[in-house]
Write a protein that holds these residues in place. Structure first.
Motif, mmCIF file in Angstrom:
data_model
loop_
_atom_site.group_PDB
_atom_site.id
_atom_site.type_symbol
_atom_site.label_atom_id
_atom_site.label_comp_id
_atom_site.label_asym_id
_atom_site.label_seq_id
_atom_site.Cartn_x
_atom_site.Cartn_y
_atom_site.Cartn_z
ATOM 1 N N THR A 89 42.279 43.786 36.661
ATOM 2 C CA THR A 89 41.085 44.543 36.293
ATOM 3 C C THR A 89 40.221 44.868 37.504
ATOM 4 N N CYS A 90 39.726 46.103 37.567
ATOM 5 C CA CYS A 90 38.809 46.536 38.628
ATOM 6 C C CYS A 90 37.776 47.467 38.009
ATOM 7 N N GLY A 91 36.551 47.334 38.467
ATOM 8 C CA GLY A 91 35.496 48.193 37.933
ATOM 9 C C GLY A 91 34.147 47.597 38.258
ATOM 10 N N PRO A 92 33.094 48.055 37.570
ATOM 11 C CA PRO A 92 31.778 47.486 37.815
ATOM 12 C C PRO A 92 31.791 45.989 37.495
ATOM 13 N N PRO A 93 31.036 45.170 38.277
ATOM 14 C CA PRO A 93 31.047 43.715 38.065
ATOM 15 C C PRO A 93 30.791 43.301 36.619
ATOM 16 N N ILE A 94 29.871 44.006 35.934
ATOM 17 C CA ILE A 94 29.563 43.637 34.549
ATOM 18 C C ILE A 94 30.780 43.841 33.650
ATOM 19 N N MET A 95 31.515 44.938 33.894
ATOM 20 C CA MET A 95 32.732 45.191 33.106
ATOM 21 C C MET A 95 33.765 44.107 33.386
ATOM 22 N N ILE A 96 33.936 43.777 34.667
ATOM 23 C CA ILE A 96 34.938 42.759 35.033
ATOM 24 C C ILE A 96 34.610 41.441 34.330
ATOM 25 N N ARG A 97 33.312 41.102 34.336
ATOM 26 C CA ARG A 97 32.904 39.822 33.720
ATOM 27 C C ARG A 97 33.344 39.749 32.256
ATOM 28 N N PHE A 98 33.059 40.827 31.499
ATOM 29 C CA PHE A 98 33.421 40.809 30.072
ATOM 30 C C PHE A 98 34.921 40.945 29.853
ATOM 31 N N VAL A 99 35.599 41.690 30.721
ATOM 32 C CA VAL A 99 37.059 41.803 30.600
ATOM 33 C C VAL A 99 37.687 40.418 30.806
ATOM 34 N N LEU A 100 37.214 39.688 31.812
ATOM 35 C CA LEU A 100 37.773 38.358 32.081
ATOM 36 C C LEU A 100 37.573 37.448 30.862
ATOM 37 N N GLU A 101 36.345 37.523 30.318
ATOM 38 C CA GLU A 101 36.025 36.720 29.133
ATOM 39 C C GLU A 101 36.995 37.055 27.990
ATOM 40 N N ASN A 102 37.229 38.357 27.791
ATOM 41 C CA ASN A 102 38.076 38.785 26.672
ATOM 42 C C ASN A 102 39.550 38.488 26.913
ATOM 43 N N LEU A 103 39.981 38.564 28.178
ATOM 44 C CA LEU A 103 41.378 38.191 28.474
ATOM 45 C C LEU A 103 41.598 36.718 28.120
ATOM 46 N N LYS A 104 40.600 35.900 28.411
ATOM 47 C CA LYS A 104 40.719 34.473 28.066
ATOM 48 C C LYS A 104 40.773 34.306 26.543
ATOM 49 N N LYS A 105 39.938 35.089 25.813
ATOM 50 C CA LYS A 105 39.965 35.028 24.335
ATOM 51 C C LYS A 105 41.338 35.402 23.810
ATOM 52 N N LEU A 106 42.007 36.344 24.506
ATOM 53 C CA LEU A 106 43.334 36.797 24.057
ATOM 54 C C LEU A 106 44.437 35.810 24.443
ATOM 55 N N GLY A 107 44.077 34.776 25.193
ATOM 56 C CA GLY A 107 45.058 33.741 25.511
ATOM 57 C C GLY A 107 45.707 33.870 26.882
ATOM 58 N N PHE A 108 45.171 34.757 27.733
ATOM 59 C CA PHE A 108 45.721 34.878 29.094
ATOM 60 C C PHE A 108 45.351 33.632 29.901
ATOM 61 N N GLU A 109 46.308 33.127 30.679
ATOM 62 C CA GLU A 109 46.044 32.017 31.593
ATOM 63 C C GLU A 109 45.402 32.588 32.858
ATOM 64 N N ASP A 110 44.649 31.740 33.584
ATOM 65 C CA ASP A 110 43.976 32.193 34.815
ATOM 66 C C ASP A 110 44.980 32.813 35.791
#
Ligand SMILES: Cc1cc2nc3c(=O)[nH]c(=O)nc-3n(C[C@H](O)[C@H](O)[C@H](O)COP(=O)(O)OP(=O)(O)OC[C@H]3O[C@@H](n4cnc5c(N)ncnc54)[C@H](O)[C@@H]3O)c2cc1C
Ligand code: FES
Length: 282
Positions: free
Chosen positions: A213-234
């Motif tokens: 993921t790349c984009g504005p920091p605020i977008m990245i923050r929520f994308v990371l949060e949602n990837l974790k919700k979807l079960g992605f490992e770090d």
């Protein structure tokens, strides 16, 4: 590290072609450039995720993502948003004009390690520039990757970069492209809503998948949060940081995040490393 000798030395390149990706005050202009010297052209090699310092003599230089894949040919592409002094000077350049280029700088996406996997890119605005080389690399090596899904959003349809390239992707079975804009527009046939929500709605499986993921920091923050919700490992998640830079080669200390220099240790980071650096998305 550069393949063209001393990393401080800028090389002269000629702008072959330019076009506007977006309009408005902060418009984005793409430059296709070719090094003037054959030996530099031949020695240059870059990888998806790397950047270069590009500039105009007498005006200064800016760190810009190389927005083409090495699989596309012996030229470079940069997509530049008009922000301040240097990027305004860059925007004056047209076909036939000269540009200074030094690099390539930074680490890169470990794209060979991802062979056999599903690739999921999630971009916002000008953040699609460092993701485009991944998309093009995977398209050029289709048999080596399980598939490619691209989620890309911007404020309005006019703020989306690389628009002409998405149609071809939508026609393919193992490449898919999902576009979104923040607010409803007449004649917009794709999704309306923010990128992180679209990610949740699409609900991609984390199995055998790498998400970048790349984009504005605020977008990245929520994308990371949602990837974790979807079960992605770090370890399955990558992003880039775009801290302000000066030297680009780990000497001036301008770009640090935690104990790392973004210019040298990044700009590509695996979330497994980044999650322990609180100021990374400040
Ligand atoms: C690794 C990396 C990759 C980048 N890739 C691209 C790219 O592909 N395309 C692109 O258009 N830009 C990219 N940038 C940002 C680009 O380097 C800056 O926008 C540019 O240097 C601004 O220069 P300027 O002289 O025109 O603006 P300045 O006069 O220096 O600044 C104008 C305004 O932009 C803000 N600004 C400047 N640099 C940054 C930054 N890095 N982050 C946030 N705000 C900033 C300033 O605070 C100021 O408000 C990248 C930056 C990094 C570090
Ligand atoms: S830009 Fe100088 S140390 Fe990174």
């Amino acid at each position: 590290m550069t393949t063209t000798g001393n990393p401080y030395i800028p090389h002269l390149a000629t702008v072959e072609e330019t076009w506007y990706e977006t309009g408005g005050e902060r418009c984005i202009k793409t430059f296709k450039v070719v090094f003037d010297e054959e030996k530099v052209r031949e020695a240059w090699s870059h990888r998806p995720g790397q950047c270069a310092m590009i500039g105009v003599l007498g005006e200064g230089e800016s760190m810009i993502s190389i927005s083409c894949s090495p699989t596309e040919g012996k030229f470079l592409r940069f997509s530049v948003m008009r922000m301040g002094k240097v990027t305004q000077a860059l925007h004056q350049l047209e076909a036939g004009d000269k540009m200074m280029v030094r690099g390539p700088y930074g680490n890169s996406f470990p794209i060979e390690d991802w062979q056999g996997k599903q690739i999921l890119t999630i971009g916002g605005g000008i953040g699609q520039a460092p993701l485009r080389p991944i998309v093009e690399f995977v398209k050029a090596n289709r048999d080596k990757y399980a598939g490619l899904t691209m989620i890309y959003g911007a404020r309005t349809s006019g703020d989306l970069c690389f628009k002409g390239e998405f149609e071809e992707m939508s026609k393919s079975d193992d490449l898919s492209c999902h576009l979104t804009i923040d607010v409803e527009e007449e004649e917009w046939e794709h999704n309306v809503g923010f990128v992180p929500q679209m990610l949740l709605d699409l609900n991609p499986s984390p199995e055998n998948t790498i998400a970048i993921t790349c984009g504005p920091p605020i977008m990245i923050r929520f994308v990371l949060e949602n990837l974790k919700k979807l079960g992605f490992e770090d370890e399955q998640i990558y992003t880039t940081l775009e801290n302000r830079m000066k030297c680009g080669i780990g000497k001036c200390g301008r770009c640090n995040a935690g104990n790392m220099y973004v210019c040298k240790d990044g700009p590509v980071f695996c979330y497994a490393v980044l999650k322990d650096i609180p100021e990374a998305f400040a």
